[in-house]
Design a protein around this motif. Sequence first.
Motif, PDB file in Angstrom:
ATOM      1  N   THR A 113     -31.943  35.628 -30.167  1.00  0.00           N
ATOM      2  CA  THR A 113     -30.570  35.145 -30.314  1.00  0.00           C
ATOM      3  C   THR A 113     -29.663  36.190 -30.958  1.00  0.00           C
ATOM      4  OG1 THR A 113     -31.235  34.121 -32.398  1.00  0.00           O
ATOM      5  CG2 THR A 113     -31.256  32.726 -30.421  1.00  0.00           C
ATOM      6  N   ALA A 114     -30.234  37.100 -31.730  1.00  0.00           N
ATOM      7  CA  ALA A 114     -29.460  38.179 -32.332  1.00  0.00           C
ATOM      8  C   ALA A 114     -30.284  39.470 -32.237  1.00  0.00           C
ATOM      9  CB  ALA A 114     -29.112  37.862 -33.785  1.00  0.00           C
ATOM     10  N   PRO A 115     -30.556  39.913 -31.026  1.00  0.00           N
ATOM     11  CA  PRO A 115     -31.450  41.067 -30.850  1.00  0.00           C
ATOM     12  C   PRO A 115     -30.802  42.372 -31.283  1.00  0.00           C
ATOM     13  CG  PRO A 115     -30.466  40.475 -28.751  1.00  0.00           C
ATOM     14  CD  PRO A 115     -30.038  39.423 -29.736  1.00  0.00           C
ATOM     15  N   ALA A 116     -31.639  43.302 -31.679  1.00  0.00           N
ATOM     16  CA  ALA A 116     -31.149  44.632 -32.023  1.00  0.00           C
ATOM     17  C   ALA A 116     -30.581  45.301 -30.766  1.00  0.00           C
ATOM     18  CB  ALA A 116     -32.283  45.481 -32.607  1.00  0.00           C
ATOM     19  N   GLU A 117     -29.483  46.029 -30.931  1.00  0.00           N
ATOM     20  CA  GLU A 117     -28.847  46.689 -29.787  1.00  0.00           C
ATOM     21  C   GLU A 117     -29.812  47.619 -29.069  1.00  0.00           C
ATOM     22  OE1 GLU A 117     -25.251  48.654 -30.742  1.00  0.00           O
ATOM     23  OE2 GLU A 117     -24.251  46.866 -31.536  1.00  0.00           O
ATOM     24  N   GLU A 118     -30.631  48.334 -29.835  1.00  0.00           N
ATOM     25  CA  GLU A 118     -31.573  49.278 -29.228  1.00  0.00           C
ATOM     26  C   GLU A 118     -32.618  48.550 -28.398  1.00  0.00           C
ATOM     27  OE1 GLU A 118     -33.628  52.836 -28.259  1.00  0.00           O
ATOM     28  OE2 GLU A 118     -31.568  52.293 -28.761  1.00  0.00           O
ATOM     29  N   ALA A 119     -33.057  47.362 -28.863  1.00  0.00           N
ATOM     30  CA  ALA A 119     -34.054  46.595 -28.114  1.00  0.00           C
ATOM     31  C   ALA A 119     -33.490  46.140 -26.771  1.00  0.00           C
ATOM     32  CB  ALA A 119     -34.508  45.394 -28.939  1.00  0.00           C
ATOM     33  N   VAL A 120     -32.234  45.703 -26.764  1.00  0.00           N
ATOM     34  CA  VAL A 120     -31.595  45.287 -25.509  1.00  0.00           C
ATOM     35  C   VAL A 120     -31.378  46.500 -24.608  1.00  0.00           C
ATOM     36  CG1 VAL A 120     -29.551  44.207 -24.499  1.00  0.00           C
ATOM     37  CG2 VAL A 120     -30.491  43.323 -26.651  1.00  0.00           C
ATOM     38  N   ARG A 121     -31.015  47.622 -25.217  1.00  0.00           N
ATOM     39  CA  ARG A 121     -30.808  48.839 -24.428  1.00  0.00           C
ATOM     40  C   ARG A 121     -32.089  49.262 -23.707  1.00  0.00           C
ATOM     41  NH1 ARG A 121     -31.731  53.895 -23.960  1.00  0.00           N
ATOM     42  NH2 ARG A 121     -33.165  53.908 -25.737  1.00  0.00           N
ATOM     43  N   LEU A 122     -33.230  49.124 -24.377  1.00  0.00           N
ATOM     44  CA  LEU A 122     -34.504  49.509 -23.765  1.00  0.00           C
ATOM     45  C   LEU A 122     -34.832  48.624 -22.560  1.00  0.00           C
ATOM     46  CD1 LEU A 122     -36.686  50.254 -26.925  1.00  0.00           C
ATOM     47  CD2 LEU A 122     -35.807  51.901 -25.253  1.00  0.00           C
ATOM     48  N   VAL A 123     -34.488  47.344 -22.654  1.00  0.00           N
ATOM     49  CA  VAL A 123     -34.699  46.451 -21.510  1.00  0.00           C
ATOM     50  C   VAL A 123     -33.858  46.940 -20.331  1.00  0.00           C
ATOM     51  CG1 VAL A 123     -34.454  44.106 -20.643  1.00  0.00           C
ATOM     52  CG2 VAL A 123     -35.258  44.474 -22.982  1.00  0.00           C
ATOM     53  N   GLY A 124     -32.580  47.225 -20.588  1.00  0.00           N
ATOM     54  CA  GLY A 124     -31.706  47.701 -19.529  1.00  0.00           C
ATOM     55  C   GLY A 124     -32.109  49.059 -18.994  1.00  0.00           C
ATOM     56  N   ALA A 125     -32.582  49.944 -19.886  1.00  0.00           N
ATOM     57  CA  ALA A 125     -32.998  51.284 -19.452  1.00  0.00           C
ATOM     58  C   ALA A 125     -34.166  51.214 -18.480  1.00  0.00           C
ATOM     59  CB  ALA A 125     -33.375  52.130 -20.665  1.00  0.00           C
ATOM     60  N   ALA A 126     -35.076  50.262 -18.701  1.00  0.00           N
ATOM     61  CA  ALA A 126     -36.204  50.099 -17.789  1.00  0.00           C
ATOM     62  C   ALA A 126     -35.729  49.636 -16.413  1.00  0.00           C
ATOM     63  CB  ALA A 126     -37.209  49.108 -18.373  1.00  0.00           C
ATOM     64  N   VAL A 127     -34.696  48.780 -16.395  1.00  0.00           N
ATOM     65  CA  VAL A 127     -34.131  48.345 -15.108  1.00  0.00           C
ATOM     66  C   VAL A 127     -33.462  49.530 -14.414  1.00  0.00           C
ATOM     67  CG1 VAL A 127     -32.577  46.741 -13.953  1.00  0.00           C
ATOM     68  CG2 VAL A 127     -33.765  46.024 -16.035  1.00  0.00           C
ATOM     69  N   ASP A 128     -32.713  50.315 -15.178  1.00  0.00           N
ATOM     70  CA  ASP A 128     -32.068  51.509 -14.614  1.00  0.00           C
ATOM     71  C   ASP A 128     -33.106  52.449 -14.010  1.00  0.00           C
ATOM     72  OD1 ASP A 128     -29.634  50.545 -15.492  1.00  0.00           O
ATOM     73  OD2 ASP A 128     -29.586  51.794 -17.304  1.00  0.00           O
ATOM     74  N   GLU A 129     -34.211  52.630 -14.727  1.00  0.00           N
ATOM     75  CA  GLU A 129     -35.280  53.506 -14.244  1.00  0.00           C
ATOM     76  C   GLU A 129     -35.850  52.991 -12.926  1.00  0.00           C
ATOM     77  OE1 GLU A 129     -39.801  54.878 -15.581  1.00  0.00           O
ATOM     78  OE2 GLU A 129     -38.461  53.964 -17.056  1.00  0.00           O
ATOM     79  N   GLY A 130     -36.038  51.686 -12.852  1.00  0.00           N
ATOM     80  CA  GLY A 130     -36.558  51.097 -11.621  1.00  0.00           C
ATOM     81  C   GLY A 130     -35.601  51.261 -10.461  1.00  0.00           C
ATOM     82  N   GLU A 131     -34.314  51.068 -10.718  1.00  0.00           N
ATOM     83  CA  GLU A 131     -33.321  51.211  -9.648  1.00  0.00           C
ATOM     84  C   GLU A 131     -33.214  52.661  -9.171  1.00  0.00           C
ATOM     85  OE1 GLU A 131     -30.465  47.422 -10.876  1.00  0.00           O
ATOM     86  OE2 GLU A 131     -29.925  49.442 -11.527  1.00  0.00           O
ATOM     87  N   ALA A 132     -33.334  53.602 -10.103  1.00  0.00           N
ATOM     88  CA  ALA A 132     -33.324  55.013  -9.721  1.00  0.00           C
ATOM     89  C   ALA A 132     -34.540  55.356  -8.864  1.00  0.00           C
ATOM     90  CB  ALA A 132     -33.287  55.895 -10.972  1.00  0.00           C
ATOM     91  N   ALA A 133     -35.693  54.794  -9.215  1.00  0.00           N
ATOM     92  CA  ALA A 133     -36.901  55.028  -8.425  1.00  0.00           C
ATOM     93  C   ALA A 133     -36.756  54.425  -7.031  1.00  0.00           C
ATOM     94  CB  ALA A 133     -38.116  54.439  -9.145  1.00  0.00           C
ATOM     95  N   ARG A 134     -36.115  53.277  -6.945  1.00  0.00           N
ATOM     96  CA  ARG A 134     -35.901  52.652  -5.637  1.00  0.00           C
ATOM     97  C   ARG A 134     -35.004  53.534  -4.764  1.00  0.00           C
ATOM     98  NH1 ARG A 134     -33.695  46.619  -5.532  1.00  0.00           N
ATOM     99  NH2 ARG A 134     -31.962  47.605  -6.661  1.00  0.00           N
ATOM    100  N   GLU A 135     -33.982  54.120  -5.356  1.00  0.00           N
ATOM    101  CA  GLU A 135     -33.098  54.999  -4.589  1.00  0.00           C
ATOM    102  C   GLU A 135     -33.857  56.221  -4.054  1.00  0.00           C
ATOM    103  OE1 GLU A 135     -29.750  56.023  -6.949  1.00  0.00           O
ATOM    104  OE2 GLU A 135     -28.976  53.962  -7.065  1.00  0.00           O
TER     105      GLU A 135
END
Length: 235
Positions: A113-135
Amino acid sequence: MTATDTRADRSTGRTRLLPPMPTQAERVAELLRESLIDGVYPPGRRLSEERLCEELGVSRNTLREAFRLLVRERLLVHQMHRGVFVGLPTSDDVRDLFKARRTLELPALRDATAPAEEAVRLVGAAVDEGEAAREREDWWRMGTANMRFHQAVAGLAESARVNEFMSQVLAETRLVFHVMDAPREFHAPYLDWNRRIHTLLASGDPRGAAEELATYLDTSEDQLVTAFTAMEERA
């Protein structure tokens, strides 16, 4: 003074024992576990002691102790007079792995409910990495990014123990993924799902994100159990 020496706690006057530093064998086991998460070693692969000792710069005794640690985690199997092999998961293992993943991932996400910004960023970074691999049409790297996504989701719990357990579970889960003959078709739909989960989390709706993840895990488990059951029936 060593890492396991006792030290007085000034606030209480009591003596406490400092946690031991990781041994060299534990560090080697962590490196091998990461390699399994990255998909380097497929199920059933025999691991060469000579080659790994040379690659990692460690003694056979250290490597064998690391092997013993990973055998206890069911990632490796020791066969008498034959050597050490990467584990071969079964459909029952798939079911148990997903039970463990629900226990680790869903509360971490739902309670963020109040996650650390860095923890949320890591979740998003993993998605970005996956999308880059798909490209790049790098389907196996896309699978690795998916593993990083789930590691980051568990990381929302901000617990070293949860992180450790999740690393073990994901290493075994990656072995499960080797059975899927078409990594693009298997991983691609879940990548878009990862993005939806991150979007909900980042917008302040962790419960909605957890509901998406629960359905996600059910779908993935059903797909994998079906594949494993068919494989076992052919054997």
